[in-house]
Design a protein around this motif. Structure first.
Motif, PDB file in Angstrom:
ATOM      1  N   ALA A  50       0.841  -1.212   0.000  1.00 17.62           N
ATOM      2  CA  ALA A  50       0.000   0.000   0.000  1.00 17.62           C
ATOM      3  C   ALA A  50       0.867   1.251   0.000  1.00 17.62           C
ATOM      4  O   ALA A  50       0.808   2.083   0.911  1.00 17.62           O
ATOM      5  CB  ALA A  50      -0.942  -0.014   1.200  1.00 17.62           C
ATOM      6  N   VAL A 188       0.525   2.182  10.159  1.00 19.07           N
ATOM      7  CA  VAL A 188       0.319   2.034   8.715  1.00 19.07           C
ATOM      8  C   VAL A 188       1.027   3.150   7.960  1.00 19.07           C
ATOM      9  O   VAL A 188       1.739   2.915   6.969  1.00 19.07           O
ATOM     10  CB  VAL A 188      -1.186   2.015   8.386  1.00 19.07           C
ATOM     11  N   ALA A 244      -7.810   0.009   8.624  1.00 19.70           N
ATOM     12  CA  ALA A 244      -6.571   0.429   7.970  1.00 19.70           C
ATOM     13  C   ALA A 244      -5.502  -0.647   8.086  1.00 19.70           C
ATOM     14  O   ALA A 244      -4.815  -0.979   7.103  1.00 19.70           O
ATOM     15  CB  ALA A 244      -6.080   1.745   8.582  1.00 19.70           C
ATOM     16  N   CYS A 247      -6.224  -3.715   5.965  1.00 21.21           N
ATOM     17  CA  CYS A 247      -5.976  -3.466   4.542  1.00 21.21           C
ATOM     18  C   CYS A 247      -4.479  -3.452   4.244  1.00 21.21           C
ATOM     19  O   CYS A 247      -4.006  -4.125   3.317  1.00 21.21           O
ATOM     20  CB  CYS A 247      -6.587  -2.130   4.117  1.00 21.21           C
ATOM     21  N   ALA A 248      -3.727  -2.658   5.007  1.00 19.44           N
ATOM     22  CA  ALA A 248      -2.307  -2.450   4.704  1.00 19.44           C
ATOM     23  C   ALA A 248      -1.421  -3.576   5.220  1.00 19.44           C
ATOM     24  O   ALA A 248      -0.403  -3.905   4.595  1.00 19.44           O
ATOM     25  CB  ALA A 248      -1.850  -1.120   5.295  1.00 19.44           C
ATOM     26  N   GLU A 301      -7.108   3.991   2.826  1.00 23.41           N
ATOM     27  CA  GLU A 301      -6.645   2.605   2.855  1.00 23.41           C
ATOM     28  C   GLU A 301      -7.504   1.712   1.971  1.00 23.41           C
ATOM     29  O   GLU A 301      -6.990   0.792   1.315  1.00 23.41           O
ATOM     30  CB  GLU A 301      -6.646   2.078   4.291  1.00 23.41           C
TER      31      GLU A 301
END
Length: 652
Positions: A50, A188, A244, A247-248, A301
């Motif tokens: 990401a 993140v 977040a 996702c990352a 994100e």
């Protein structure tokens, strides 16, 4: 501050059966977790994808980058300030130390730590704030902008130190979900901003200690979400941070489930926390900013990971941004309403960056500005970074499901907030809204029918602010009291009844009777509330453009009652009070300005400034900070025979 048995009973009375059952389950789970702590699953081949697009950092405006690097250099020297307390030890932080009281929070199983007791744990806000690691996102951003590896190495040193000092479920940093959620979001962005540094992977995805921390943070958030009467901005931070990270850092067997559950919670809670008009339901402006920042960061994100989000989530953030653009004054300052604790969702900027201008700039980049939006001239680092990740709203390929305002809104009926504007940049906020959000209204103040008046961005009749949460109950009570706002108090009582520092057991009910903020020549507002039993307080406000005159009329309907009518002046205002007239003077941009405040003659008026026993005459520009200011208080009686008329006339 410790909680008494009475507080627990009052708190329990504000919960529904479902919340009580959920909290009981949480208690059982905490006891079980004391002795049964699983290991993080083995992770192999993890990669961070990401990343920012090439050229993103180059789009950061030079002056914003300069402020960022100046801030980072202060941090590198060990200097920072949190809530008015200077820290000079940030080269090698003690993560449990409170510089304000000199105390260290005890270690041990997290849920056994008496974090509300300042005499034992210190000021918990002072301890928690550095461990949100938002100062490390600043250092990481400085590395991204400059390529200077000193910043990256300091970030790595501090993360390794924190992880070693705070193993899962040990100590004060594993108590509150909002802290874990914001910390995950910081991690993140730290990983993203350090992506060009050779040691980034070794610090995060190739580091078993980091993987263990990330996994346990997400396991904690999945197990202990804020519930029911506590599902305010905290649950947004928890869901945004969880989403977040999932996702990352999608490296764990549970990542997909955590991501979908967090997204579902985030979408639902964003809608629940936001009026249809776009204002935050807590009616505490800084939490509007916090929630909007968290929502935008979560959306970034999602788009970076190509995760589909419900259209309703983008629409809530769009409405929140339009509402913010509508309520700010000529200097882009929003109302000072309700609690404010200087909480931020994502920090990558240096000191001097305007938070609200930054949010509007991001809103422009993501949603597109409307013609009536105020101009934003400042620059920031965060906007180009977020804009590089979030797909512009126009790229969604679908027509908006809501119609954006064609002209600047001034009356928000669902929130009970009305803005009257006049010549000379006169700005007046009238409060006729609900007493906070959910059954405890945690961040509300007893401020029904209060007014807040500014002239060219200067506080004239000011909302004094918040100052503190824990440890100083007399100050907490003052800054959220009726006497602490520009409104009327009867018989020495607040309009709403407090049951604790974040608990109200009886809420004043307010209704707006008339709102015509765009009236030809005269803008008008009228509302009343029932917070005083057997009496009704009604207030009318009129702003006449031609004469630059603001007229406030207070009526009390009911039996004869003792009255205190307060007007709090901003810290820049000097006041010369004679009988019932005060001449107000101040300076703006080197120019002398003035106004005359004619106060009700039926009351006896005194000026108070910087008094401590009891507190009166104070202004808090930010959490943990206060300064003396002038408060004018009129005392007397209301018997229903006539109203109390106050007239503020600006000169020139």
């Amino acid at each position: 501050m410790t909680m008494s048995a009475g507080w627990y009973l009052r708190r329990l009375s504000r919960m529904g059966p479902r919340e009580v059952a959920g909290r009981a389950g949480d208690t059982v789970r905490r006891r079980r977790w004391r002795s049964a702590q699983p290991d993080c699953p083995t992770v192999s081949g993890a990669r961070f994808t990401a990343v920012l697009l090439a050229g993103t950092v180059a789009a950061v405006p030079p002056d914003a980058a300069k402020r960022l690097v100046a801030e980072a250099d202060l941090l590198m020297a060990g200097h920072a300030e949190f809530f008015g307390a200077a820290r000079d030890d940030l080269t090698d932080p003690d993560w449990s130390y409170d510089p304000k009281t000199g105390r260290r929070a005890p270690s041990g199983y997290a849920f056994d730590v008496p974090y509300r007791n300042e005499s034992v744990a210190g000021d918990i806000k002072q301890i928690w704030e550095p461990s949100r690691h938002q100062y490390l996102t600043v250092l990481a951003a400085a590395y991204a902008v400059t390529g200077d590896e000193r910043y990256a190495e300091r970030v790595a040193k501090h993360l390794r130190s924190w992880w070693a000092a705070n193993p899962p479920l040990r100590g004060v940093h594993w108590i509150s979900g909002i802290e874990l959620g914001i910390r995950l979001l910081s991690w993140v962005w730290i990983r993203r901003l350090l992506d060009g540094w050779p040691g980034a992977a070794e610090l995060f995805e190739d580091n078993p200690v980091a993987l263990n921390q990330i996994w346990h943070h997400q396991r904690w958030l999945a197990a202990f979400p804020s519930r029911g009467s506590s599902a305010n901005n905290h649950v947004i931070a928890e869901a945004a941070g969880q989403f977040a990270a999932a996702c990352a850092f999608n490296w764990f067997p549970s990542s997909a489930r955590w991501r979908s559950d967090a997204l579902r919670s985030l979408e639902r809670q964003l809608r629940a926390n936001t009026f249809d008009s776009g204002l935050n339901r807590e009616l505490a402006t800084e939490y509007h900013g916090l929630v909007l920042e968290l929502g935008l960061a979560a959306l970034a994100e999602a788009d970076a990971a190509n995760v589909q989000v419900p259209e309703s989530l983008r629409l809530v953030l769009l409405r929140m941004t339009d509402a913010l653009a509508a309520v700010v004054d000529s200097r882009l300052r929003p109302p000072r309403q309700g609690d404010a604790d200087d909480g931020h969702g994502l920090v990558v900027d240096g000191a001097g960056t305007d938070r609200w201008a930054s949010l509007l700039a991001t809103g422009d980049a993501v949603f597109g500005r409307l013609e009536w939006w105020p101009a934003v001239t400042g620059t920031d680092v965060r906007t180009p970074l977020l804009a590089a990740l979030i797909r512009p709203y126009s790229d969604k390929g679908t027509a908006p499901a809501v119609t954006r305002p064609a002209s600047r809104p001034a009356h928000f009926a669902d929130a009970g907030l009305t803005i009257l504007r006049g010549p000379g940049e006169i700005w007046c906020r009238c409060d006729g809204g609900p007493h906070g959000f959910l059954s405890i209204a945690a961040h509300a103040h007893a401020d029904a029918l209060s007014v807040e008046v500014r002239h060219d961005g200067v506080d004239v009749l000011a909302d004094p602010g918040t100052y503190c949460y824990h440890g100083q109950p007399e100050w907490r009570q003052y800054f959220r009291s009726t006497l602490g706002h520009n409104t009327l108090r009867l018989d020495g009582s607040d309009q709403s009844v407090s049951g604790g520092p974040f608990l109200w057991t009886r809420h004043a009910r307010t209704r707006v009777l008339a709102a015509d903020p765009s009236g030809e020549g005269v803008a008008r507002w009228c509302a009343e509330h029932d917070g005083y039993q057997r009496s009704v307080h009604r207030r009318r406000v009129e702003l006449t453009a031609a004469s630059q005159e603001l007229r406030v009329v207070d009526e009390v309907r009911g039996p004869r009652r003792a009255v205190h009518l307060a007007f709090h002046l901003g810290p820049a205002i000097a006041a010369d009070l004679a009988d019932n007239r005060a001449v107000l003077t101040w300076t703006r941009d080197g120019e002398d300005r003035s106004a005359v405040l004619d106060l009700p003659g039926q009351l006896s008026w005194r000026a108070h400034r910087g008094e401590s026993d009891p507190p009166l005459g104070w202004y808090s520009a930010g959490f943990g900070r206060k300064e003396p200011t002038t408060t004018l208080v009129g005392t007397g009686f209301a018997d229903g025979a006539e109203g109390f008329t106050t007239v503020l006339r600006f000169r020139g």
